[in-house]
Design a protein around this motif. Structure first.
Motif, PDB file in Angstrom:
ATOM      1  N   HIS A  49       1.078  -1.335   0.093  1.00 23.54           N
ATOM      2  CA  HIS A  49      -0.083  -0.125   0.177  1.00 23.54           C
ATOM      3  C   HIS A  49       0.962   1.286  -0.103  1.00 23.54           C
ATOM      4  N   TYR A  50       1.878   1.364  -0.981  1.00 17.41           N
ATOM      5  CA  TYR A  50       2.620   2.198  -1.163  1.00 17.41           C
ATOM      6  C   TYR A  50       2.380   3.033  -2.440  1.00 17.41           C
ATOM      7  N   PRO A  51       1.981   4.543  -2.353  1.00 20.59           N
ATOM      8  CA  PRO A  51       1.444   5.169  -3.594  1.00 20.59           C
ATOM      9  C   PRO A  51       2.615   5.319  -4.545  1.00 20.59           C
ATOM     10  N   TYR A  52       2.347   4.683  -6.003  1.00 21.87           N
ATOM     11  CA  TYR A  52       3.213   4.862  -6.914  1.00 21.87           C
ATOM     12  C   TYR A  52       2.468   4.687  -8.169  1.00 21.87           C
ATOM     13  N   ALA A  53       3.023   5.742  -9.162  1.00 21.71           N
ATOM     14  CA  ALA A  53       2.341   6.020 -10.299  1.00 21.71           C
ATOM     15  C   ALA A  53       3.173   5.768 -11.628  1.00 21.71           C
ATOM     16  N   PRO A  54       3.047   4.429 -12.251  1.00 21.82           N
ATOM     17  CA  PRO A  54       3.771   3.989 -13.155  1.00 21.82           C
ATOM     18  C   PRO A  54       3.526   4.815 -14.410  1.00 21.82           C
ATOM     19  N   ASN A  81       0.747   7.014 -15.905  1.00 21.30           N
ATOM     20  CA  ASN A  81      -0.037   7.566 -14.901  1.00 21.30           C
ATOM     21  C   ASN A  81       0.925   8.288 -14.083  1.00 21.30           C
ATOM     22  N   ARG A  82       2.001   9.163 -14.275  1.00 26.05           N
ATOM     23  CA  ARG A  82       2.744   9.969 -13.374  1.00 26.05           C
ATOM     24  C   ARG A  82       1.985  10.843 -12.852  1.00 26.05           C
ATOM     25  N   VAL A  83       1.987  11.269 -11.592  1.00 29.49           N
ATOM     26  CA  VAL A  83       1.306  12.370 -10.839  1.00 29.49           C
ATOM     27  C   VAL A  83       2.337  13.656 -10.983  1.00 29.49           C
ATOM     28  N   GLY A  84       1.380  14.617 -11.639  1.00 24.54           N
ATOM     29  CA  GLY A  84       1.793  15.845 -11.469  1.00 24.54           C
ATOM     30  C   GLY A  84       3.054  16.118 -12.512  1.00 24.54           C
ATOM     31  N   SER A  85       4.057  17.016 -11.742  1.00 21.91           N
ATOM     32  CA  SER A  85       5.145  17.452 -12.713  1.00 21.91           C
ATOM     33  C   SER A  85       6.567  16.040 -12.369  1.00 21.91           C
ATOM     34  N   ARG A  88       4.248  35.377  -3.983  1.00 21.74           N
ATOM     35  CA  ARG A  88       5.204  36.294  -4.963  1.00 21.74           C
ATOM     36  C   ARG A  88       5.476  35.381  -6.180  1.00 21.74           C
ATOM     37  N   GLY A  89       5.567  34.176  -6.107  1.00 16.56           N
ATOM     38  CA  GLY A  89       5.666  33.462  -7.044  1.00 16.56           C
ATOM     39  C   GLY A  89       5.212  31.946  -6.820  1.00 16.56           C
ATOM     40  N   PRO A  90       3.893  31.910  -6.668  1.00 25.73           N
ATOM     41  CA  PRO A  90       3.516  30.464  -6.435  1.00 25.73           C
ATOM     42  C   PRO A  90       3.502  29.545  -7.616  1.00 25.73           C
ATOM     43  N   ARG A  91       3.988  27.951  -7.249  1.00 24.05           N
ATOM     44  CA  ARG A  91       4.107  27.103  -8.119  1.00 24.05           C
ATOM     45  C   ARG A  91       3.627  25.697  -7.965  1.00 24.05           C
ATOM     46  N   GLN A  92       3.212  25.698  -6.779  1.00 27.80           N
ATOM     47  CA  GLN A  92       2.712  24.218  -6.101  1.00 27.80           C
ATOM     48  C   GLN A  92       1.483  23.694  -6.819  1.00 27.80           C
ATOM     49  N   HIS A  93       0.710  24.449  -7.646  1.00 28.09           N
ATOM     50  CA  HIS A  93      -0.443  24.173  -8.373  1.00 28.09           C
ATOM     51  C   HIS A  93       0.069  23.551  -9.647  1.00 28.09           C
ATOM     52  N   GLU A  94       1.373  24.147 -10.076  1.00 26.68           N
ATOM     53  CA  GLU A  94       1.798  23.705 -11.386  1.00 26.68           C
ATOM     54  C   GLU A  94       2.511  22.316 -11.099  1.00 26.68           C
ATOM     55  N   VAL A  95       2.892  22.156  -9.897  1.00 31.95           N
ATOM     56  CA  VAL A  95       3.669  20.944  -9.502  1.00 31.95           C
ATOM     57  C   VAL A  95       2.847  19.889  -9.475  1.00 31.95           C
ATOM     58  N   PHE A  96       1.656  19.935  -8.854  1.00 30.48           N
ATOM     59  CA  PHE A  96       0.703  19.007  -8.423  1.00 30.48           C
ATOM     60  C   PHE A  96      -0.412  18.787  -9.641  1.00 30.48           C
ATOM     61  N   LYS A 127     -13.860  24.855  -1.793  1.00 36.73           N
ATOM     62  CA  LYS A 127     -12.893  23.997  -2.404  1.00 36.73           C
ATOM     63  C   LYS A 127     -11.872  24.534  -2.491  1.00 36.73           C
ATOM     64  N   VAL A 128     -11.141  25.130  -1.590  1.00 40.05           N
ATOM     65  CA  VAL A 128      -9.603  25.669  -1.795  1.00 40.05           C
ATOM     66  C   VAL A 128      -8.621  24.584  -1.416  1.00 40.05           C
ATOM     67  N   ILE A 129      -8.984  23.598  -0.477  1.00 38.41           N
ATOM     68  CA  ILE A 129      -7.959  22.567  -0.396  1.00 38.41           C
ATOM     69  C   ILE A 129      -8.410  21.473  -1.176  1.00 38.41           C
ATOM     70  N   GLN A 130      -7.294  20.800  -1.985  1.00 36.95           N
ATOM     71  CA  GLN A 130      -7.771  19.850  -3.149  1.00 36.95           C
ATOM     72  C   GLN A 130      -6.891  18.649  -2.874  1.00 36.95           C
ATOM     73  N   GLN A 131      -7.739  17.512  -2.959  1.00 37.08           N
ATOM     74  CA  GLN A 131      -6.849  16.318  -2.690  1.00 37.08           C
ATOM     75  C   GLN A 131      -6.074  15.951  -3.914  1.00 37.08           C
ATOM     76  N   VAL A 132      -5.133  15.285  -3.621  1.00 32.34           N
ATOM     77  CA  VAL A 132      -4.026  14.948  -4.962  1.00 32.34           C
ATOM     78  C   VAL A 132      -4.519  13.664  -5.371  1.00 32.34           C
ATOM     79  N   ALA A 133      -4.769  13.675  -6.607  1.00 28.44           N
ATOM     80  CA  ALA A 133      -5.342  12.384  -7.228  1.00 28.44           C
ATOM     81  C   ALA A 133      -4.412  11.113  -6.989  1.00 28.44           C
ATOM     82  N   GLY A 134      -5.072  10.095  -6.629  1.00 33.73           N
ATOM     83  CA  GLY A 134      -4.129   8.826  -6.336  1.00 33.73           C
ATOM     84  C   GLY A 134      -3.454   8.514  -4.967  1.00 33.73           C
ATOM     85  N   ILE A 135      -3.435   9.807  -4.365  1.00 31.77           N
ATOM     86  CA  ILE A 135      -2.690   9.825  -2.958  1.00 31.77           C
ATOM     87  C   ILE A 135      -3.814  10.359  -1.912  1.00 31.77           C
TER      88      ILE A 135
END
Length: 301
Positions: free
Chosen positions: A82-87, A90-94, A169-177, A196-204
């Motif tokens: 039960h360890y999250p892994y995206a082969p 199906n890679r997650v985000g960036s 000043r330079g947000p990037r986390q939305h791009e990463v995920f 809906k400001v807090i979003q769950q990461v798909a698959g995790i």
């Protein structure tokens, strides 16, 4: 690749940290690979024969015969444990998310080592719960990369983990995920009604992200308001781990203010790039604040 016995049962970790049985629970690696690759009975027998003749595991035999890939074997292992892994596709985000997209590599192992230190120094029963602000003296130190991956690594333990992008000043986390950034932290601190400001990461299931939203013209004033401290305290009570990305110190005092509100700060500096005087100045500023300096990470990834 580590030689791990086949046949170990597993489940999927829910967001509350409990386990629920997954589709591959109590299944051998061989059966998982056979099902995911749609191997017929003749192909399975071929793999088993190669396995017996060469004294290797089912996954190694399947790869040697061209009936499975290394990604398939890693996926099967991740399902058992039960360890999250995206082969593959199906890679997650960036690609920056090495702890999710390549969780068995040396970079991910480095993050797990740091996670172990955090669990001992911050997340233990003897200390009051705090958020951890990830700060750096200059841009390009890898702060956003580090914050994203350490949050993902903490989530892989099963506890509910929230990553807050407070770099207004330079947000990037939305791009990463790869998530929406229409609303978020800036709207909350500005007093706007946000949904809906807090979003769950798909698959995790245990990893959540609070993006910046609209980039504001007054980021320092927003984090200096009492609302930011109140928000952090509320979120600390709702999540097991809270990681906060911040602007680099070169852009202003935002990071010091955010770290003080969080209660703990972790400094990131890039090897062969960070200036020693800037690093000492940041250490001094944070040490003088009412917070815990968890440590300094020298980034060469």
């Amino acid at each position: 690749m580590s030689r791990i016995d086949d046949g170990v049962g597993a489940g999927v970790v829910r967001g509350d940290g409990a386990q629920e049985r997954g589709p591959f629970a109590d299944r051998s690696i061989g059966s998982i690979i056979a099902e995911s690759r749609n191997l017929n009975a003749e192909q399975v027998e071929q793999v088993l024969r190669y396995q017996r003749d060469h004294g290797v595991r089912f996954g190694e035999a399947a790869v040697a015969l061209g009936l499975a890939s290394s990604d398939d074997v890693l996926f099967a292992l991740s399902q058992q444990f039960h360890y999250p892994y995206a082969p593959g596709e199906n890679r997650v985000g960036s690609p920056e998310l090495v702890t999710l997209n390549a969780p068995f590599g040396y970079q991910a192992e480095s993050f797990r080592a740091i996670r172990s230190q955090l669990m001992m120094r911050v997340y233990n029963d003897e200390r009051a719960r705090t958020a951890i602000a990830v700060v750096s003296p200059d841009s390009g130190d890898g702060k956003t990369f580090f914050a994203a991956n350490i949050a993902a690594t903490l989530a892989q333990l099963g506890g509910r983990t929230l990553l807050i992008d407070a770099d207004m000043r330079g947000p990037r986390q939305h791009e990463v995920f790869g998530i929406e950034n229409k609303s978020g932290l800036s709207g909350i601190l500005s007093g706007r009604s946000e949904s809906k400001v807090i979003q769950q990461v798909a698959g995790i299931p245990s990893l959540f992200v609070l993006p910046v939203g609209i980039t504001p013209p007054n980021p320092l004033e927003l984090v200096e308001r009492p609302a930011f401290g109140l928000l952090i305290r509320e979120l600390i009570g709702k999540f097991d781990h809270v990681i906060v990305d911040t602007p680099a110190a070169v852009y202003g005092s935002d990071c010091a203010v955010i770290a003080a509100r969080c209660g703990a700060g972790l400094i990131i500096a890039r090897r062969n790039s960070a200036r020693v005087d800037a690093l000492h100045e940041m250490l001094s500023d944070l040490s003088n604040a009412t917070m815990n300096v968890v440590g300094v990470v020298i980034n060469d990834l």
